[in-house]
Design a protein around this motif. Structure first.
Motif, PDB file in Angstrom:
ATOM      1  N   ARG A  98       0.803  -1.040  -0.454  1.00  0.00           N
ATOM      2  CA  ARG A  98      -0.188   0.221   0.268  1.00  0.00           C
ATOM      3  C   ARG A  98       0.565   1.316  -0.100  1.00  0.00           C
ATOM      4  NH1 ARG A  98      -3.322  -3.379   3.392  1.00  0.00           N
ATOM      5  NH2 ARG A  98      -1.837  -2.663   5.589  1.00  0.00           N
ATOM      6  N   GLY A  99       2.170   1.029   1.124  1.00  0.00           N
ATOM      7  CA  GLY A  99       2.967   2.166   0.745  1.00  0.00           C
ATOM      8  C   GLY A  99       3.054   2.936  -0.930  1.00  0.00           C
ATOM      9  N   ALA A 100       3.596   1.984  -1.590  1.00  0.00           N
ATOM     10  CA  ALA A 100       4.216   1.553  -2.620  1.00  0.00           C
ATOM     11  C   ALA A 100       3.417   2.407  -3.739  1.00  0.00           C
ATOM     12  CB  ALA A 100       4.662   0.133  -4.041  1.00  0.00           C
ATOM     13  N   THR A 101       1.876   2.237  -3.004  1.00  0.00           N
ATOM     14  CA  THR A 101       0.811   3.443  -3.965  1.00  0.00           C
ATOM     15  C   THR A 101       0.716   4.342  -3.425  1.00  0.00           C
ATOM     16  OG1 THR A 101      -0.584   2.301  -3.001  1.00  0.00           O
ATOM     17  CG2 THR A 101      -0.040   1.316  -5.117  1.00  0.00           C
ATOM     18  N   ARG A 102       0.364   4.455  -2.222  1.00  0.00           N
ATOM     19  CA  ARG A 102       0.344   6.048  -1.525  1.00  0.00           C
ATOM     20  C   ARG A 102       1.104   6.772  -1.101  1.00  0.00           C
ATOM     21  NH1 ARG A 102      -4.019   3.193   2.977  1.00  0.00           N
ATOM     22  NH2 ARG A 102      -4.908   2.164   1.013  1.00  0.00           N
ATOM     23  N   GLY A 103       2.956   6.483  -1.759  1.00  0.00           N
ATOM     24  CA  GLY A 103       4.191   7.418  -0.791  1.00  0.00           C
ATOM     25  C   GLY A 103       4.262   7.504  -0.032  1.00  0.00           C
ATOM     26  N   PHE A 104       4.916   6.197   0.661  1.00  0.00           N
ATOM     27  CA  PHE A 104       5.059   5.811   1.996  1.00  0.00           C
ATOM     28  C   PHE A 104       5.465   5.089   2.089  1.00  0.00           C
ATOM     29  CE2 PHE A 104       0.787   3.929   3.293  1.00  0.00           C
ATOM     30  CZ  PHE A 104       1.070   3.010   3.013  1.00  0.00           C
ATOM     31  N   THR A 158      18.819   4.731  -0.556  1.00  0.00           N
ATOM     32  CA  THR A 158      20.250   4.243  -0.810  1.00  0.00           C
ATOM     33  C   THR A 158      20.527   3.790  -2.396  1.00  0.00           C
ATOM     34  OG1 THR A 158      19.395   1.498  -0.378  1.00  0.00           O
ATOM     35  CG2 THR A 158      20.363   2.328   1.704  1.00  0.00           C
ATOM     36  N   ARG A 159      18.511   3.655  -2.598  1.00  0.00           N
ATOM     37  CA  ARG A 159      17.983   3.782  -4.586  1.00  0.00           C
ATOM     38  C   ARG A 159      17.021   4.199  -4.395  1.00  0.00           C
ATOM     39  NH1 ARG A 159      13.964   0.438  -6.024  1.00  0.00           N
ATOM     40  NH2 ARG A 159      13.971  -1.525  -4.192  1.00  0.00           N
ATOM     41  N   ASP A 160      16.437   5.103  -5.737  1.00  0.00           N
ATOM     42  CA  ASP A 160      15.173   5.637  -6.181  1.00  0.00           C
ATOM     43  C   ASP A 160      14.446   4.720  -5.675  1.00  0.00           C
ATOM     44  OD1 ASP A 160      16.623   7.873  -6.709  1.00  0.00           O
ATOM     45  OD2 ASP A 160      16.581   7.184  -8.739  1.00  0.00           O
ATOM     46  N   ILE A 161      13.287   5.885  -4.854  1.00  0.00           N
ATOM     47  CA  ILE A 161      12.683   4.600  -4.168  1.00  0.00           C
ATOM     48  C   ILE A 161      10.848   5.378  -5.299  1.00  0.00           C
ATOM     49  CG2 ILE A 161      10.464   4.067  -2.447  1.00  0.00           C
ATOM     50  CD1 ILE A 161      12.926   4.307  -0.630  1.00  0.00           C
ATOM     51  N   GLU A 162      10.003   4.725  -5.855  1.00  0.00           N
ATOM     52  CA  GLU A 162       9.231   5.519  -6.824  1.00  0.00           C
ATOM     53  C   GLU A 162       8.307   6.242  -5.780  1.00  0.00           C
ATOM     54  OE1 GLU A 162       5.644   4.778 -10.267  1.00  0.00           O
ATOM     55  OE2 GLU A 162       7.332   2.697  -9.214  1.00  0.00           O
ATOM     56  N   GLY A 163       7.449   7.655  -5.910  1.00  0.00           N
ATOM     57  CA  GLY A 163       6.417   7.960  -4.502  1.00  0.00           C
ATOM     58  C   GLY A 163       7.313   8.007  -3.267  1.00  0.00           C
ATOM     59  N   LEU A 164       8.893   8.143  -3.348  1.00  0.00           N
ATOM     60  CA  LEU A 164       9.342   8.668  -1.809  1.00  0.00           C
ATOM     61  C   LEU A 164      10.934   9.942  -2.448  1.00  0.00           C
ATOM     62  CD1 LEU A 164       8.692   8.878   1.431  1.00  0.00           C
ATOM     63  CD2 LEU A 164      10.243   6.323   1.331  1.00  0.00           C
ATOM     64  N   PRO A 165      10.561  10.366  -2.662  1.00  0.00           N
ATOM     65  CA  PRO A 165      11.813  11.254  -2.928  1.00  0.00           C
ATOM     66  C   PRO A 165      12.783  11.265  -1.720  1.00  0.00           C
ATOM     67  CG  PRO A 165      10.106  12.752  -2.723  1.00  0.00           C
ATOM     68  CD  PRO A 165       9.390  10.963  -2.709  1.00  0.00           C
ATOM     69  N   TYR A 191       6.709   9.365   5.765  1.00  0.00           N
ATOM     70  CA  TYR A 191       5.809   9.846   4.437  1.00  0.00           C
ATOM     71  C   TYR A 191       7.017  11.059   3.982  1.00  0.00           C
ATOM     72  CZ  TYR A 191       2.015   7.728   6.738  1.00  0.00           C
ATOM     73  OH  TYR A 191       1.148   6.839   6.479  1.00  0.00           O
ATOM     74  N   PRO A 192       6.826  11.729   2.653  1.00  0.00           N
ATOM     75  CA  PRO A 192       8.069  12.514   2.689  1.00  0.00           C
ATOM     76  C   PRO A 192       7.066  13.913   2.254  1.00  0.00           C
ATOM     77  CG  PRO A 192       7.092  11.550   0.489  1.00  0.00           C
ATOM     78  CD  PRO A 192       6.501  10.759   2.077  1.00  0.00           C
ATOM     79  N   LEU A 193       7.400  15.118   2.535  1.00  0.00           N
ATOM     80  CA  LEU A 193       6.760  16.296   2.373  1.00  0.00           C
ATOM     81  C   LEU A 193       7.908  17.424   1.218  1.00  0.00           C
ATOM     82  CD1 LEU A 193       7.679  17.738   6.303  1.00  0.00           C
ATOM     83  CD2 LEU A 193       5.541  16.835   5.121  1.00  0.00           C
ATOM     84  N   ALA A 194       7.527  16.303   0.028  1.00  0.00           N
ATOM     85  CA  ALA A 194       7.896  17.125  -1.248  1.00  0.00           C
ATOM     86  C   ALA A 194       6.515  17.908  -1.556  1.00  0.00           C
ATOM     87  CB  ALA A 194       8.108  16.114  -2.362  1.00  0.00           C
ATOM     88  N   GLU A 195       5.700  17.564  -1.845  1.00  0.00           N
ATOM     89  CA  GLU A 195       4.571  18.486  -2.068  1.00  0.00           C
ATOM     90  C   GLU A 195       4.204  19.877  -1.619  1.00  0.00           C
ATOM     91  OE1 GLU A 195       1.090  16.142  -2.677  1.00  0.00           O
ATOM     92  OE2 GLU A 195       1.815  15.148  -3.394  1.00  0.00           O
ATOM     93  N   GLN A 196       5.008  20.141   0.220  1.00  0.00           N
ATOM     94  CA  GLN A 196       4.456  20.816   0.598  1.00  0.00           C
ATOM     95  C   GLN A 196       5.291  21.910   0.429  1.00  0.00           C
ATOM     96  OE1 GLN A 196       3.930  17.544   1.700  1.00  0.00           O
ATOM     97  NE2 GLN A 196       1.583  17.868   2.379  1.00  0.00           N
ATOM     98  N   GLN A 197       6.641  21.285   0.445  1.00  0.00           N
ATOM     99  CA  GLN A 197       7.802  22.470   0.095  1.00  0.00           C
ATOM    100  C   GLN A 197       7.339  23.193  -1.321  1.00  0.00           C
ATOM    101  OE1 GLN A 197      12.035  19.517  -0.289  1.00  0.00           O
ATOM    102  NE2 GLN A 197      12.075  21.217   1.256  1.00  0.00           N
TER     103      GLN A 197
END
Length: 531
Positions: A98-104, A158-165, A191-197
């Protein structure tokens, strides 16, 4: 270094000092920039806090929902025969999906109470996540049984994770009990704060883009407003300068009925009154000069006749009785004084008429001072004083009219003797490459405040009750000033009550050269020391 600057930069400081409009505009823009900056910072802080509060509330609610769902699944699976590792995997995998689809991302820690850190191994987590993303302070918080807690963190991978910058984020911790071993584990949700940034950066750019034109608009409006006030003031300054230059017919143009218009009207009335008074004074001065000139010339013939008769009577003193002989001496003395006054009046008339001319030659001011000292020695002895010449030891030559320069110095020395109060009168001579000077110093009564300028007025006396012992007419210093102006020089006075006075004559070495300084100080050295 200043000469190497561009002309615009060299003129900048002068423009800043002289332009009220520029100072008002710059001050207004700076104050407005400060206000806009403070308001913008406050709005950005409010926006940031609102975005973060909403994001925290949403992720905490979502994390608690995930934990509650996991607890339900564990309760259903407790009746099955599963080992500890399989149950951990069954717990984490659905949350990771679920985190892979929701971004966490999610981290399942080792059991609570075993004093194991995430970095020590044994944790299950989203692949590619750096476990240092979970702050040590939050790990410490969940070393024992605790309720849900959260904190800000810096997400690293350690590597790119889709939805988690990578970057700022929120980590929420919540505990669950695993039925397989009946131990408590901690789930960390990141949870990332990229959208808020991005939203905050967008707001900041919008404020900056809006703030710069706003400041430019404020600068333009301030310039226009101040121009409406400054332009009439500049016009008044130009008119005042032309009035000072003698163009008494200049007036301000009056438009409207506001305060500036009333100021212009008052200015014009003042200029008209000044013009009227100046013309009256000019006419009075012209009449006065005409009167002095006419009287001086008309008196020459009768005074010559009286002088001839006085000479005859004076020569016959041996044959007269003592009283008549004494009267003849007094008559001769007063006639001498009257002739001196008449000569001074005629000289003043020539100055007023612009008829005075110079007969120039190279003059050594040391020789002039020495002759004047010799001429005034008898008068100085009568006043119980001495005239001391400080010879510089070198010639002080200037192109001048020797007769007029000698008259100036004689007037200064006799004036100093009159006020010396039995103290020595000192005469200094000096010269440099551009100018030559003579200074006459006395240690008598001195001059009061403002009297150093009035002392050169015609017939002016510091103390009207004071008797003149040198036979002066009250015109000597006035004539000396006019003689000095003919040479393009300076005649200046300094004095303090009780400390004496000093008069300084400065002449250019070459006639027609503009004076910039004097080789002798106006304020005496001894006065500086006692001041």
């Amino acid at each position: 270094m200043r000469d190497r600057l561009p002309p615009a930069l060299r003129r900048g400081p002068a423009f800043w000092r002289r332009s009220v409009q520029a100072r008002v505009v710059v001050s207004t823009v700076l104050l407005s920039a400060a206000v806009v900056g403070i308001v913008g910072w406050f709005l950005i802080q409010q926006t940031r806090d609102g975005l973060l509060d909403n994001r925290v509330a949403a992720v905490v609610q979502e994390a608690e929902g995930e934990t509650e769902a996991a607890r339900t699944d564990l309760a259903a699976a407790s009746r099955l025969d599963l080992d500890e590792s399989a149950q951990q995997q069954a717990l984490v995998e659905p949350i990771q999906a679920r985190g892979a689809t929701r971004g966490f991302a999610v981290v399942l820690s080792p059991p609570v109470g075993e004093d194991l850190r995430l970095a020590d191994g044994g944790a299950k987590f989203t692949e590619g996540l750096d476990l240092s993303s979970v702050p040590a302070t939050l790990e410490d918080h969940f070393d024992s049984l605790s309720a849900t807690a959260w904190t800000y963190t810096d997400i690293r991978t350690t590597r790119d994770i889709e939805g988690l910058p990578e970057g700022p984020g929120i980590v929420v911790g919540s505990q669950v009990r695993l039925p397989a071993d009946d131990k408590t584990y901690t789930l960390y949700y990141l949870y990332p704060l990229a959208e808020q940034q991005e939203t905050l950066a967008l707001v900041s750019r919008a404020m900056l883009i809006a703030g710069v034109p706003l400041l430019l608009l404020i600068a333009g409006l301030t310039w226009l407003v101040t121009r409406q006030v400054v332009t009439p003031i500049r016009m008044a300054r130009r008119v005042a300068e032309r009035l000072a230059a003698g163009q008494l017919q200049e007036r301000l143009r009056v438009t409207g009925e506001d305060d500036l218009a009333r100021l212009a009207t008052s200015f014009n009335q003042m200029a008209s009154n000044l013009q009227k008074q100046i013309r009256q004074l000019e006419e009075l001065s012209r009449l006065q000069r005409r009167f002095v000139s006419d009287v001086s010339h008309e008196l020459r013939t009768p005074i010559t006749t009286v002088r001839m008769a006085s000479d005859v009577i004076h020569d016959a003193r041996p044959f007269l009785d003592p009283v008549t002989g004494r009267a003849a001496e007094l008559l001769q003395k007063e006639l001498d004084r009257f002739e001196t006054l008449l000569a001074d009046l005629l000289e003043i008339s020539r100055f007023d008429a612009g008829a005075a001319v110079l007969e120039t030659e190279d003059v050594d001011l040391v020789d002039v001072a020495r002759r004047v000292v010799d001429m005034t020695s008898v008068l100085a002895a009568q006043r119980d004083t001495r005239v001391v010449l400080h010879d510089p030891g070198y010639p002080c030559v200037a192109e001048a009219d020797v007769r007029r320069v000698e008259r100036i110095v004689r007037n200064l020395v006799t004036n100093a003797i009159d006020h010396a109060e039995s103290e020595d009168v000192e005469v200094y001579v000096g010269a440099d490459r551009q100018s030559a000077a003579i200074a006459v110093r006395d240690h008598g009564v001195g001059l009061g405040p403002g009297e150093s300028a009035m002392v050169f007025n015609r017939f002016w006396r510091a103390d009207p009750a004071r008797a003149r012992t040198s036979g002066g007419t009250g015109l000597g210093l006035s004539i000396s000033l006019e003689d000095t102006h003919l040479h393009g020089g300076w005649l200046q006075a300094w004095g303090r009550p009780g400390e004496g006075a000093q008069f300084r004559l400065t002449l250019p070495r070459l006639l027609g050269t503009q004076l910039r300084h004097s080789p002798l100080p106006l304020v005496p050295t001894d006065a500086r020391e006692t001041a």
